[in-house]
Design an enzyme around this catalytic site. Structure first.
Site, PDB file in Angstrom:
ATOM      1  N   ASP A  55       0.848  -1.188   0.000  1.00  0.00           N
ATOM      2  CA  ASP A  55       0.000   0.000   0.000  1.00  0.00           C
ATOM      3  C   ASP A  55       0.888   1.244   0.000  1.00  0.00           C
ATOM      4  OD1 ASP A  55      -3.212   0.517   1.050  1.00  0.00           O
ATOM      5  OD2 ASP A  55      -1.793   2.187   1.111  1.00  0.00           O
ATOM      6  N   GLY A 116     -15.221   3.522   3.631  1.00  0.00           N
ATOM      7  CA  GLY A 116     -13.847   3.874   3.303  1.00  0.00           C
ATOM      8  C   GLY A 116     -13.278   3.265   2.041  1.00  0.00           C
ATOM      9  N   GLN A 117     -14.097   2.554   1.237  1.00  0.00           N
ATOM     10  CA  GLN A 117     -13.535   2.050  -0.029  1.00  0.00           C
ATOM     11  C   GLN A 117     -13.300   3.227  -0.972  1.00  0.00           C
ATOM     12  OE1 GLN A 117     -15.843  -0.931  -2.168  1.00  0.00           O
ATOM     13  NE2 GLN A 117     -14.125  -1.388  -3.546  1.00  0.00           N
ATOM     14  N   HIS A 123      -9.825  -5.428  -3.389  1.00  0.00           N
ATOM     15  CA  HIS A 123      -8.485  -5.562  -2.803  1.00  0.00           C
ATOM     16  C   HIS A 123      -8.620  -5.983  -1.355  1.00  0.00           C
ATOM     17  CE1 HIS A 123      -9.825  -1.371  -2.550  1.00  0.00           C
ATOM     18  NE2 HIS A 123      -9.206  -1.296  -1.383  1.00  0.00           N
ATOM     19  N   LEU A 124      -7.814  -6.962  -1.008  1.00  0.00           N
ATOM     20  CA  LEU A 124      -7.766  -7.463   0.360  1.00  0.00           C
ATOM     21  C   LEU A 124      -6.571  -6.804   1.043  1.00  0.00           C
ATOM     22  CD1 LEU A 124      -8.700  -9.426   2.563  1.00  0.00           C
ATOM     23  CD2 LEU A 124      -7.330 -11.209   1.432  1.00  0.00           C
ATOM     24  N   HIS A 125      -6.859  -6.053   2.110  1.00  0.00           N
ATOM     25  CA  HIS A 125      -5.770  -5.443   2.882  1.00  0.00           C
ATOM     26  C   HIS A 125      -5.173  -6.504   3.805  1.00  0.00           C
ATOM     27  CE1 HIS A 125      -6.781  -1.037   2.293  1.00  0.00           C
ATOM     28  NE2 HIS A 125      -7.975  -1.539   2.038  1.00  0.00           N
TER      29      HIS A 125
HETATM   30  P1  5GP Z   1      -9.635   1.256   0.232  1.00  0.00           P
HETATM   31  O1  5GP Z   1      -9.719   2.558   1.006  1.00  0.00           O
HETATM   32  O2  5GP Z   1     -10.344   1.361  -1.100  1.00  0.00           O
HETATM   33  O3  5GP Z   1     -10.066   0.054   1.025  1.00  0.00           O
HETATM   34  O4  5GP Z   1      -8.101   1.010  -0.037  1.00  0.00           O
HETATM   35  C1  5GP Z   1      -7.408   1.602  -1.081  1.00  0.00           C
HETATM   36  C2  5GP Z   1      -5.966   1.590  -0.694  1.00  0.00           C
HETATM   37  O5  5GP Z   1      -5.205   1.854  -1.862  1.00  0.00           O
HETATM   38  C3  5GP Z   1      -5.581   2.656   0.333  1.00  0.00           C
HETATM   39  O6  5GP Z   1      -5.058   2.015   1.491  1.00  0.00           O
HETATM   40  C4  5GP Z   1      -4.550   3.513  -0.396  1.00  0.00           C
HETATM   41  O7  5GP Z   1      -3.501   3.937   0.453  1.00  0.00           O
HETATM   42  C5  5GP Z   1      -4.068   2.593  -1.502  1.00  0.00           C
HETATM   43  N1  5GP Z   1      -3.621   3.279  -2.696  1.00  0.00           N
HETATM   44  C6  5GP Z   1      -4.213   4.344  -3.309  1.00  0.00           C
HETATM   45  N2  5GP Z   1      -3.530   4.695  -4.408  1.00  0.00           N
HETATM   46  C7  5GP Z   1      -2.488   3.818  -4.510  1.00  0.00           C
HETATM   47  C8  5GP Z   1      -1.413   3.663  -5.448  1.00  0.00           C
HETATM   48  O8  5GP Z   1      -1.297   4.399  -6.432  1.00  0.00           O
HETATM   49  N3  5GP Z   1      -0.528   2.659  -5.214  1.00  0.00           N
HETATM   50  C9  5GP Z   1      -0.641   1.843  -4.122  1.00  0.00           C
HETATM   51  N4  5GP Z   1       0.296   0.896  -3.992  1.00  0.00           N
HETATM   52  N5  5GP Z   1      -1.638   1.955  -3.232  1.00  0.00           N
HETATM   53  C10 5GP Z   1      -2.541   2.926  -3.411  1.00  0.00           C
END
Ligand code: 5GP
Ligand code: ZN
Length: 137
Positions: A55, A116-117, A123-125
């Protein structure tokens, strides 16, 4: 079937049967572009159906995103459309955790902007390497 030089992306997408659109990359999807190598990602693990990369805004010593190579908007759509890939996200995350030396880790799917998506490619964190509280914020 791939994108030929005489075929525009719009024509290609129009040729995909209704309901099968998720099998192609979304034009403006950040994670499709990382999977395709069109924009850089710090890739740590790959399988037939998944790619895992760090991330960009890590929230733990290990914070890796495991994504399917194909585009699905969220975890439930992936599970319904490709259960094998859905399972592979979890086994890939476990492999990354083990490779980085962690027995204890947290896996998180955010589904919907309200929780928060921000990127609408499943994507799995994988988070590991620090104590974590429950319930999450
Ligand atoms: P969400 O909030 O949708 O569950 O998670 C999206 C994640 O993608 C966030 O933790 C954010 O930091 C990460 N992210 C956003 N843009 C990029 C990027 O350009 N590259 C990477 N490696 N991660 C990203
Ligand atoms: Zn995508």
């Amino acid at each position: 079937m791939g994108l030929g030089c005489r075929e525009t992306a719009a024509e290609f997408r129009a040729s995909i049967p209704e309901g099968e659109e998720h099998h192609v990359s979304e034009n403006d999807c950040l994670f499709c572009k990382i999977v395709a190598g069109e924009i850089p990602g710090d890739v740590v693990h790959v399988t037939e159906r998944t790619v895992a990369f760090r991330d960009i805004n890590g929230q733990a010593p290990t914070h890796v995103l495991v994504v399917p190579r194909e585009h699905y908007a969220n975890a439930a759509e992936l599970a319904a459309g490709d259960p094998v890939a859905s399972a592979e996200l979890v086994t890939a995350a476990a492999a990354v955790a083990a490779a980085e030396g962690y027995d204890d880790y947290r896996l998180v799917y955010n589904t919907g902007a309200g929780v928060g998506q921000t990127v609408f490619h499943t994507h799995l964190h994988l988070l590991a390497g620090r104590p974590m509280t429950w319930p999450p914020g």
